[in-house]
Enzyme design. Sequence first.
Site, PDB file in Angstrom:
ATOM      1  N   ARG A   1       0.822  -1.215   0.000  1.00  0.00           N
ATOM      2  CA  ARG A   1       0.000   0.000   0.000  1.00  0.00           C
ATOM      3  C   ARG A   1       0.858   1.269   0.000  1.00  0.00           C
ATOM      4  NH1 ARG A   1      -5.472  -2.151   3.201  1.00  0.00           N
ATOM      5  NH2 ARG A   1      -6.116  -3.316   1.348  1.00  0.00           N
TER       6      ARG A   1
ATOM      7  N   TYR B   1      -6.992   0.074  -7.324  1.00  0.00           N
ATOM      8  CA  TYR B   1      -6.388  -1.226  -6.990  1.00  0.00           C
ATOM      9  C   TYR B   1      -5.688  -1.187  -5.639  1.00  0.00           C
ATOM     10  CZ  TYR B   1      -1.881   0.033  -9.493  1.00  0.00           C
ATOM     11  OH  TYR B   1      -0.721   0.579  -9.940  1.00  0.00           O
ATOM     12  N   GLU B   2      -5.309  -2.358  -5.197  1.00  0.00           N
ATOM     13  CA  GLU B   2      -4.664  -2.516  -3.872  1.00  0.00           C
ATOM     14  C   GLU B   2      -5.563  -1.990  -2.757  1.00  0.00           C
ATOM     15  OE1 GLU B   2      -1.885  -4.311  -4.062  1.00  0.00           O
ATOM     16  OE2 GLU B   2      -2.051  -4.405  -1.876  1.00  0.00           O
ATOM     17  N   GLY B   3      -6.889  -2.156  -2.951  1.00  0.00           N
ATOM     18  CA  GLY B   3      -7.875  -1.649  -1.996  1.00  0.00           C
ATOM     19  C   GLY B   3      -8.285  -0.235  -2.376  1.00  0.00           C
TER      20      GLY B   3
ATOM     21  N   GLN C   1      -9.652   1.596   2.047  1.00  0.00           N
ATOM     22  CA  GLN C   1      -8.609   2.175   2.910  1.00  0.00           C
ATOM     23  C   GLN C   1      -9.253   2.962   4.050  1.00  0.00           C
ATOM     24  OE1 GLN C   1      -5.501   1.309   2.297  1.00  0.00           O
ATOM     25  NE2 GLN C   1      -6.125   0.341   0.385  1.00  0.00           N
TER      26      GLN C   1
END
Lengths: 598, 598
Positions: B295, B439-441, B446
């Site tokens: 992240r 992406y990546e949450g 978040q």
Amino acid sequence: MQNYVAPSQDTLFVLNELFGFEKHYQKLGFADATPDLIEAIYAEAAKFAENVLAPINANGDAEGCHFNDGVVTTPQGFKEAYAQYVEGGWPSMAQPEEYGGQGLPYSMATAMAEWFSGANHSWAMYPGLSAGCMETLKAHGTEEQKQRFLTKLISGEWTGTMCLTEPHCGSDLGMLKCKAEPNPDGTYSLTGTKIFISAGEHDMSENIIHIVLARLPDAPAGTKGISLFIVPKYHVDESGNKGARNTVKCGSIEHKMGIKGSATCVMNFDGATGILIGPENRGLNCMFTFMNIARIGTGLEGLSASEAAFQGALAYAQDRVQFRSLTGTKNPDGPADPIIVHPDVRRMLLTQKAFAEGNRALAIKCMQMVDITMYGEDGPEKQLADAKLSLLTPIVKAFLTETALEATSHGMQVYGGHGYIAEWGMEQLARDTRISTMYEGTTGIQAIDLLARKIMGSNGELLKIMLQEIHGYCAEVRGHTQFSAMANDIVSHCDEWQQVTAEIGQAAAKNPDELGAAAVDYLMYSGYIMVGYMWLQIAVKAQEKLDEGSGNKDFYEAKLHTAQFYFDRLLTRTRSHIAAIRSGANNLMAMDATLFKV
Amino acid sequence: MQNYVAPSQDTLFVLNELFGFEKHYQKLGFADATPDLIEAIYAEAAKFAENVLAPINANGDAEGCHFNDGVVTTPQGFKEAYAQYVEGGWPSMAQPEEYGGQGLPYSMATAMAEWFSGANHSWAMYPGLSAGCMETLKAHGTEEQKQRFLTKLISGEWTGTMCLTEPHCGSDLGMLKCKAEPNPDGTYSLTGTKIFISAGEHDMSENIIHIVLARLPDAPAGTKGISLFIVPKYHVDESGNKGARNTVKCGSIEHKMGIKGSATCVMNFDGATGILIGPENRGLNCMFTFMNIARIGTGLEGLSASEAAFQGALAYAQDRVQFRSLTGTKNPDGPADPIIVHPDVRRMLLTQKAFAEGNRALAIKCMQMVDITMYGEDGPEKQLADAKLSLLTPIVKAFLTETALEATSHGMQVYGGHGYIAEWGMEQLARDTRISTMYEGTTGIQAIDLLARKIMGSNGELLKIMLQEIHGYCAEVRGHTQFSAMANDIVSHCDEWQQVTAEIGQAAAKNPDELGAAAVDYLMYSGYIMVGYMWLQIAVKAQEKLDEGSGNKDFYEAKLHTAQFYFDRLLTRTRSHIAAIRSGANNLMAMDATLFKV
């Protein structure tokens, strides 16, 4: 991909219920423009947007325009859609009957034009540019010029363009170089290069009529030396017949982020024959006459993208299941709940919905005022409409396009990673609409137009006129318990608006950079208040309809919820804008330009 | 197109001057990691970013990746750049010496990784995914697995991926279906489809090591039944030799808005042989161990785009002449003034600059804490770093990427219509970075991680720890007349932060949707305060350097101006976020889902 659906119900709500267009049209002498006629025409327009334009939108993006030695081929289906558009009589709808038009009001054609842009922004550029060309011919052409050029633009056989930008000058048109040398026969030879000419070359019409800004040999420098010329792609004889090719040619087309189906042309004028339109050296003034209309049109593009992004995001949010609601399972038969149960997804959807519907009301309010300035009798009412229109136009242009950047971005975000993938259509909306805050005068230019030219230029008079209307309305509904909080909120915003305007005026008297430093925040601030005023009216009208028990209950209930959302979560954005405005110019100007260096 | 320049001066300022990394490294036992070594390595990294990666960025976008029957070819130059990257030893920099790494600290490799992404986001995806795979192997692999797979990832001969998403599940991994059936030899047969697999297939390395989330046959439903598997593209024997092809194949690549040089693959596992890594059914927990790092890496992508957009916009603003300054001609020899004289252009540039530099400080602060958690001795200091890191990671991921959307949008806007044209590179930055909030949450994920999991999950303890640090620092500088206003501003924001957190906690006790309703505004609010805290420290340090009379005076002067700008015009955005947070969940949840319908 979500199918585009023309938001007819909401457009008709704004026209018929919110702003009483039936009376408005009657007053202006459009006896035929009844709600029934509008509904019938709009049903056809919706079909055209949904069934003809929307299906060729994604393909237009993927294919783009083709360029080959001066010839531009539009994406598959664009030419055929244009032929259907002409066949349906759409170009002539709001044009004067003496040149072949149908003589219906401007607003009637414009309110539904949102749908064409929403279904296919790229395609809608071609008729959009023609409209600009027609307005210029109508306002400044001689009767002979109108007969010769305007009739075929109105029929749609020909299309038009506006040729302003050159490589070294965009906003600052005073610098333009394109030359117009007089010929013995009264025509002119135009030489120079124009860039960013939308619809400058394409395969959709028989001829293209360019309106070109250029300088006469003896013209004064700057903006006071610009004249306007008609330069057709094919010469047109005095009876309006198409002749040989003129020496204007497309040199290339741009590779752009979006609106890839719209040909953005470099146009080379190589001694091309042109005809002067309007007085010598007054070209820029002539341009201003249709600027309001062009800017409202650009605002509509933003609105249309917000609407389309909302539709797409909503469909996905109702369909896609992911996680359970924090307040308990809502979809027990499925493996998870539809993501519309999650508050943050709703925040994004409601933001889109509130912008689309509130902005639509503001845009149509402006169209109503355009009608009055176009068709109304001279007098105080027309003056009032003109004053308000001149204040609201930069707001509509910039606020509707800036909020479209946000709404289309939310559209992608609701889809998560899928929003980034072409097949869902959301990323195209974001790319296509991104141009709208830049062309037709950037947001910065609109903001200076609003704050310096309109507000300060009128010594605050235009703002006073607008505030008077808002105060009047709020006084009416303040007594209504349900809406008193909203009305009070708008009233205090208006007081603050007036106050901060005075503060800027005082600061600018000492330092003119204070205007530029405040401008964009001021415009956004003003936009949030104006759209808040719209939402107040929408909510009041919705409650009225609910009380009457008439119409679609759900539709009106949704209006009340969305209004509340707007006041709680969007109107409150004025808090940041006011802080930025009040921080003054020093935090922008104190640093020497050389210190920015990387 | 503006050439990308690695912002070495600023990165080194943050490392060496702002956060004292020399001491930090010494304390952690990295005696070799001196400022001189860093400077020498960073000079090479800058060259690689500027001379190898940046020149193939635009072409990578225009050409994209090619797919043909399972084979992916990356854009011209990508493969060669990767070979140079391996030759330069870059993949091994911060990896352990026992597996062939150089044993330098994480932060040293990561702070400069921003530049690779800034020069070429698409290309940087390939090593970025490898890093994720390496972290997983390091944390959860057996010694045998490390020897067999990790060494060749560290050398760069092989690359890696993370295979999480499936068509029906993105954020909600509990729903994943991919199956792993045990084989008699202790391996597993994996069957299923993964989508959105960056670097899933390409031509840059000999082998690709996939880390795959899948379910064992007897696995419990939901997130507690997910295991992690190593699935190589080519089988790897026990001595680490590449063998025959495994039955994992790329089914197609996505057509995306941006990062077109990065292959986003559909990966079909058709009974592919895999090896279990980590304990059964604990795969998701294993993923979380490297989530912080992934992240922060995504946050860096956002930061890198803000920096690149600033560089591009600044170059244009200094070069493009248009209009005269309102305060009088600044460029008498030219036909107009460079647009950097206009306040609104400066507003956009300063916004970009303030985000790039303030966000860089926050990102590097997090890297410092990652170092401590990775290399520090167990004890209170490590616990503190871990606590702060877990609070700051979702902020860095979401705030740095959300503000990158704004910074890259300003980049285009400064160029006006030219910003929309591919050749200037600004629109590519906006398209490429758009993925990073998804992406990546997503930002929403978040925000829930921050507010629900971290803040409420720790009963406010993590926030208290962070506030303690900030209060401590502000107390130190409050006495300094020049910075007392800024310090007071941060302190009152901190008080409000604590207060509003308590309010949300109370509301959420009654209605859990209050968390989701506040989350994104709360994250952005927190981000503005944290970056404000960075700017305060930057300003104090800059003044210190000016007082010493050491270093580049202009650089430090610019810091002071930019800090003032940040406090006046960006930190004040908390006013809107706080209003939205306090408006509560009702304005989002009261409307029935069916009423949203178009």
